[in-house]
Design an enzyme around this catalytic site. Structure first.
Site, short mmCIF file in Angstrom:
data_model
loop_
_atom_site.label_atom_id
_atom_site.label_comp_id
_atom_site.label_asym_id
_atom_site.label_seq_id
_atom_site.Cartn_x
_atom_site.Cartn_y
_atom_site.Cartn_z
N CYS A 33 0.87 -1.19 0.00
CA CYS A 33 0.00 0.00 0.00
C CYS A 33 0.91 1.24 0.00
O CYS A 33 2.14 1.12 0.11
CB CYS A 33 -0.85 -0.01 1.27
N HIS A 41 3.87 2.03 11.80
CA HIS A 41 2.71 1.82 12.67
C HIS A 41 2.46 2.95 13.66
O HIS A 41 1.43 2.95 14.34
CB HIS A 41 2.87 0.50 13.44
N CYS A 87 2.65 5.92 8.85
CA CYS A 87 1.75 6.13 7.72
C CYS A 87 0.84 7.33 8.01
O CYS A 87 0.28 7.42 9.11
CB CYS A 87 0.91 4.88 7.48
N GLU A 95 0.54 -0.44 16.30
CA GLU A 95 -0.28 0.74 15.99
C GLU A 95 -1.17 1.11 17.17
O GLU A 95 -1.32 2.30 17.52
CB GLU A 95 -1.14 0.47 14.74
N SER A 99 1.42 -9.67 10.58
CA SER A 99 0.81 -8.61 9.77
C SER A 99 -0.71 -8.65 9.96
O SER A 99 -1.38 -9.59 9.52
CB SER A 99 1.17 -8.83 8.29
N SER A 100 -1.23 -7.62 10.61
CA SER A 100 -2.65 -7.60 10.95
C SER A 100 -3.52 -7.67 9.69
O SER A 100 -4.45 -8.46 9.60
CB SER A 100 -2.95 -6.32 11.73
N ASN A 101 -3.21 -6.84 8.69
CA ASN A 101 -4.10 -6.80 7.52
C ASN A 101 -4.05 -8.12 6.74
O ASN A 101 -5.04 -8.53 6.15
CB ASN A 101 -3.82 -5.58 6.65
FE1 SF4 Z 1 -0.89 0.79 4.53
FE2 SF4 Z 1 -1.32 0.69 7.17
FE3 SF4 Z 1 -1.17 3.03 5.90
FE4 SF4 Z 1 -3.25 1.43 5.48
S1 SF4 Z 1 -2.71 2.46 7.40
S2 SF4 Z 1 -2.13 2.60 3.92
S3 SF4 Z 1 -2.28 -0.59 5.59
S4 SF4 Z 1 0.47 1.52 6.14
#
Ligand code: SF4
Length: 313
Positions: A12, A74, A96, A126, A223-225
């Site tokens: 991402c 995170h 992010c 996170e 990895s949560s997602n």
């Molecule tokens: Fe990627 Fe996490 Fe940011 Fe979503 S919040 S864009 S999964 S890094």
């Protein structure tokens, strides 16, 4: 056998940015470069940086005075930031921007007099960072049972924030339990579950409508997602497995299977997906078909310390 790969999958915008930041720091600053926690939750990415001289530390205390330290994607709490300052570290923040958005919401909604709930997983980096924005002022909700235990000072003023990488299905269930207890509870105007999480889960749902019997998700166990992608498939009756590398595929999983779905979590590099495609082709004669679900064109700018630089890999 047929392999259905799906798009979007893998990196991402937040993960790309975090990886670029470490790449650029390696080019721009004298070694060693320190990173607090895993820059993104992917074994292969972390191992590669380790080979290139990056030192990953769990605590700020483990980075020497005056060294260069990068905060992971995170996010971090203000306490961690202050500690780094007190050690005169040259810090670069790879949080992010969509996680930072949630941190801002914490302060905004506390100022507006809301009682804050955060739906998320207790030990995730996170969640640790977001809760650390207002210690003792945010209640964590991990499941619907937690909702019964909540105590709020004003039931008419409850705001519900969420970790960015949750399962949309599971979060809906928890949100409806919260709304049942606190009918006036609200969520932020723009979803906290990020676009990449939503898109990858939607893509898995689409794969399941195309006859996927087994779903392989390339991603690391922490990895949560990626874990959530497996859950989306399992909740809909498909077998699903989270793998770091193609070599982890157990032939038993694929016995008698005609259609395999293949995707990757937001922190998994594409070459690992191609490794799986090749193995399935070489070993099972699998033909690959790409299912396109949605285009992604999100790009986040680099932090000011690295603005204008270009990563060379
Ligand atoms: Fe990627 Fe996490 Fe940011 Fe979503 S919040 S864009 S999964 S890094």
């Amino acid at each position: 056998m047929k392999v259905l790969t799906v798009s979007p999958r893998g990196f991402c915008a937040g993960v790309r940015r975090a990886i670029d930041i470490v790449d650029l720091a390696l080019q721009k600053f004298p070694p060693p470069i320190y990173v607090r926690k895993e820059i993104v939750h992917n074994k292969s990415v972390v191992d590669d940086f380790r080979r290139r001289g990056v030192i990953f530390v769990d605590q700020i205390e483990d980075a020497p005075e005056n060294s260069c330290l990068i905060f992971s994607a995170h996010g971090i709490s203000p306490t961690v930031r202050d500690l780094a300052k007190s050690k005169n570290l040259r810090t670069i923040d790879a949080t992010c921007p969509l996680v930072t958005k949630v941190h801002f919401e914490v302060h905004r909604f506390l100022r507006e007099g809301y009682c804050l709930l955060l739906i998320g997983h207790k030990d995730h980096d996170e969640v640790e960072g977001t809760m650390g924005e207002a210690p003792g002022k945010i209640q964590l909700v991990e499941n619907t049972e937690d909702v019964d235990r909540l105590q709020v000072s004003n039931p008419d003023r409850v705001m519900v924030l969420t970790q960015t990488t949750l399962s949309i299905d599971e979060t809906k269930g928890i949100l409806s339990a919260i709304r049942k207890r606190f009918p006036k509870s609200k969520t932020p105007p723009k979803d906290d579950i990020c676009y990449a999480t939503q898109n990858r889960q939607d893509a898995v749902r689409e794969l399941l409508t195309k006859g996927t019997e087994v779903l392989l998700v390339v991603g690391s166990k922490n990895s949560s997602n990626s874990q959530r992608l497996c859950e989306v498939a399992r909740d809909r009756g498909a077998h699903s497995y989270l793998i770091d590398r193609a070599s982890e595929i157990n032939p038993e999983w694929l016995k008698g299977v005609k259609t395999v779905g293949l995707t990757a979590g937001a922190s998994a590099p594409e070459f690992l997906v191609q490794e799986v495609v090749k193995l399935l082709h070489d070993k099972y004669g699998a033909e690959t078909e790409e299912i396109f679900v949605r285009e992604e064109n999100v790009i986040f700018s680099l932090p000011k310390e690295l603005a204008g630089a270009t990563a060379v890999r």
